[in-house]
Design a protein around this motif. Structure first.
Motif, PDB file in Angstrom:
ATOM      1  N   ARG A 155       0.829  -1.200   0.000  1.00  0.00           N
ATOM      2  CA  ARG A 155       0.000   0.000   0.000  1.00  0.00           C
ATOM      3  C   ARG A 155       0.868   1.257   0.000  1.00  0.00           C
ATOM      4  NH1 ARG A 155      -4.796  -1.414   4.397  1.00  0.00           N
ATOM      5  NH2 ARG A 155      -5.784  -3.092   3.170  1.00  0.00           N
ATOM      6  N   ALA A 156       1.942   1.220   0.767  1.00  0.00           N
ATOM      7  CA  ALA A 156       2.828   2.383   0.830  1.00  0.00           C
ATOM      8  C   ALA A 156       3.442   2.666  -0.541  1.00  0.00           C
ATOM      9  CB  ALA A 156       3.929   2.151   1.866  1.00  0.00           C
ATOM     10  N   ARG A 159       0.813   4.245  -2.742  1.00  0.00           N
ATOM     11  CA  ARG A 159       0.599   5.647  -2.356  1.00  0.00           C
ATOM     12  C   ARG A 159       1.711   6.532  -2.913  1.00  0.00           C
ATOM     13  NH1 ARG A 159      -1.211   3.441   2.698  1.00  0.00           N
ATOM     14  NH2 ARG A 159       0.891   3.683   3.565  1.00  0.00           N
ATOM     15  N   ARG A 160       2.952   6.041  -2.883  1.00  0.00           N
ATOM     16  CA  ARG A 160       4.065   6.819  -3.432  1.00  0.00           C
ATOM     17  C   ARG A 160       3.903   7.032  -4.931  1.00  0.00           C
ATOM     18  NH1 ARG A 160       7.085   3.661   0.296  1.00  0.00           N
ATOM     19  NH2 ARG A 160       7.657   2.179  -1.347  1.00  0.00           N
ATOM     20  N   VAL A 162       1.048   7.078  -6.610  1.00  0.00           N
ATOM     21  CA  VAL A 162      -0.058   8.030  -6.795  1.00  0.00           C
ATOM     22  C   VAL A 162       0.434   9.448  -6.528  1.00  0.00           C
ATOM     23  CG1 VAL A 162      -2.297   8.770  -5.909  1.00  0.00           C
ATOM     24  CG2 VAL A 162      -1.869   6.344  -6.329  1.00  0.00           C
ATOM     25  N   TRP A 163       1.240   9.638  -5.474  1.00  0.00           N
ATOM     26  CA  TRP A 163       1.742  10.967  -5.162  1.00  0.00           C
ATOM     27  C   TRP A 163       2.665  11.477  -6.275  1.00  0.00           C
ATOM     28  CZ3 TRP A 163       1.197  15.420  -3.253  1.00  0.00           C
ATOM     29  CH2 TRP A 163       2.277  16.282  -3.093  1.00  0.00           C
TER      30      TRP A 163
END
Length: 326
Positions: A155-156, A159-160, A162-163
């Motif tokens: 998940r992390a 998220r990276r 997506v950012w």
């Protein structure tokens, strides 16, 4: 499905034919030639309508911000425009299969000038690349294999990614690569490459000119910002949904995913029926507006009983970020 049409072998069964031959046999047995020919019919009216609707949504998003400029409308416009920039790429993809318009000259002209060039790409360069993907799907020779092999991730990590997309980091990398590619093709004397670079400049200058004529030249910044941010995000999600985390890379029914999209997902994530990707790989010359019908026909005849079909993009992303989740 009737008794005259035996089901496909269940996953894990030992086939006496390779997967492609097994799938082709099912096609021949369960579809009449006339049905296939109907699915393959290219409609000029539908093709032009798809192009017009794609640009109408872009225009509506720009107009929304032009009339009511505030953070909410800007964010909404960025996502709509980014998705419709992907929509331009999807329609270019249609043109690469010569299913956008019936006349090949108009197909290629519209595929470039109305779809590819505005988003800094080129139909003529894309076509051989993409057909290689179809011929070599999920093999080392698949040019898109690097986009999907890393999944699932944590998940992390997602998220990276997506950012990086929404902050413009990915978009800036794509812009630098597009610039270098354009200059290299120009210097190499590639006529299509030169035409594509000129086409990119002309179409974007025209867009800026139209916005200037309406007294809102600053709206062009939304087009650029969407290309650098939301477009890269929805393009990533599309790539994940189509071929990542597949149960059987050797099976045409299980190495490509169809994602059943809700209306808002079709607006913001899956333009121009790009979510029906399994159907597209089974018969790549079916126009995009025929893919929902093809999906229903396949389901009615039992061909999707064990196929890779997922409901909603949330489910796809949860699977993509499932590494280490137990």
């Amino acid at each position: 499905m009737t008794a005259a049409h035996p089901p496909l072998e269940a996953p894990g069964a030992a086939p006496d034919l390779d997967a492609d031959a097994r799938t082709n046999a099912a096609w021949h047995e369960r579809f009449a030639r006339a049905e296939i020919q109907q699915l393959l019919q290219v409609s000029n009216a539908r093709g032009w309508l798809s192009i017009a609707l794609n640009w109408a949504l872009i225009a509506a998003a720009l107009a929304l911000v032009g009339i009511w400029p505030n953070p909410l409308t800007v964010v909404l416009a960025l996502f709509v425009i980014g998705a419709r920039q992907l929509g331009c790429a999807v329609l270019m993809h249609e043109a690469s299969h010569r299913t956008l318009l019936a006349d090949r000259r108009w197909n290629d002209w519209a595929g470039n000038w109305l779809c590819a060039y505005p988003v800094w790409t080129d139909l003529h360069a894309y076509r051989p690349y993409h057909l290689q993907h179809h011929a070599k799907n999920w093999t080392d020779e698949d040019p898109d294999i690097g986009l999907v092999r890393p999944f699932p991730i944590t998940r992390a990590s997602l998220r990276r990614k997506v950012w990086r997309d929404l902050s413009g980091q990915t978009g800036r990398k794509f812009a630098r690569a597009a610039w270098k590619r354009s200059i290299a093709r120009w210097r190499a004397g590639d006529a299509n490459g030169r035409r594509a670079f000129v086409g990119f400049l002309v179409t974007n200058v025209l867009l800026l000119a139209v916005l200037t004529a309406f007294g809102k030249p600053w709206l062009y910044l939304l087009w650029v910002a969407a290309w650098l941010t939301t477009n890269t995000l929805v393009t990533r999600i599309r790539a994940i949904a189509e071929h990542a985390m597949v149960p059987d890379p050797s099976d045409p029914l299980r190495n490509t995913r169809t994602t059943l999209a809700r209306w808002w997902e079709r607006l913001l994530l899956a333009p121009n029926r790009v979510n029906y990707h399994l159907e597209h790989h089974l018969l790549m010359t079916v126009p995009h507006y025929q893919l929902p019908r093809m999906h229903r026909m396949l389901a009615e005849r039992g061909l999707l009983d064990h196929a890779l079909v997922t409901t909603g993009y949330r489910a796809v992303l949860e699977r993509a970020a499932s590494k280490g989740q137990g």
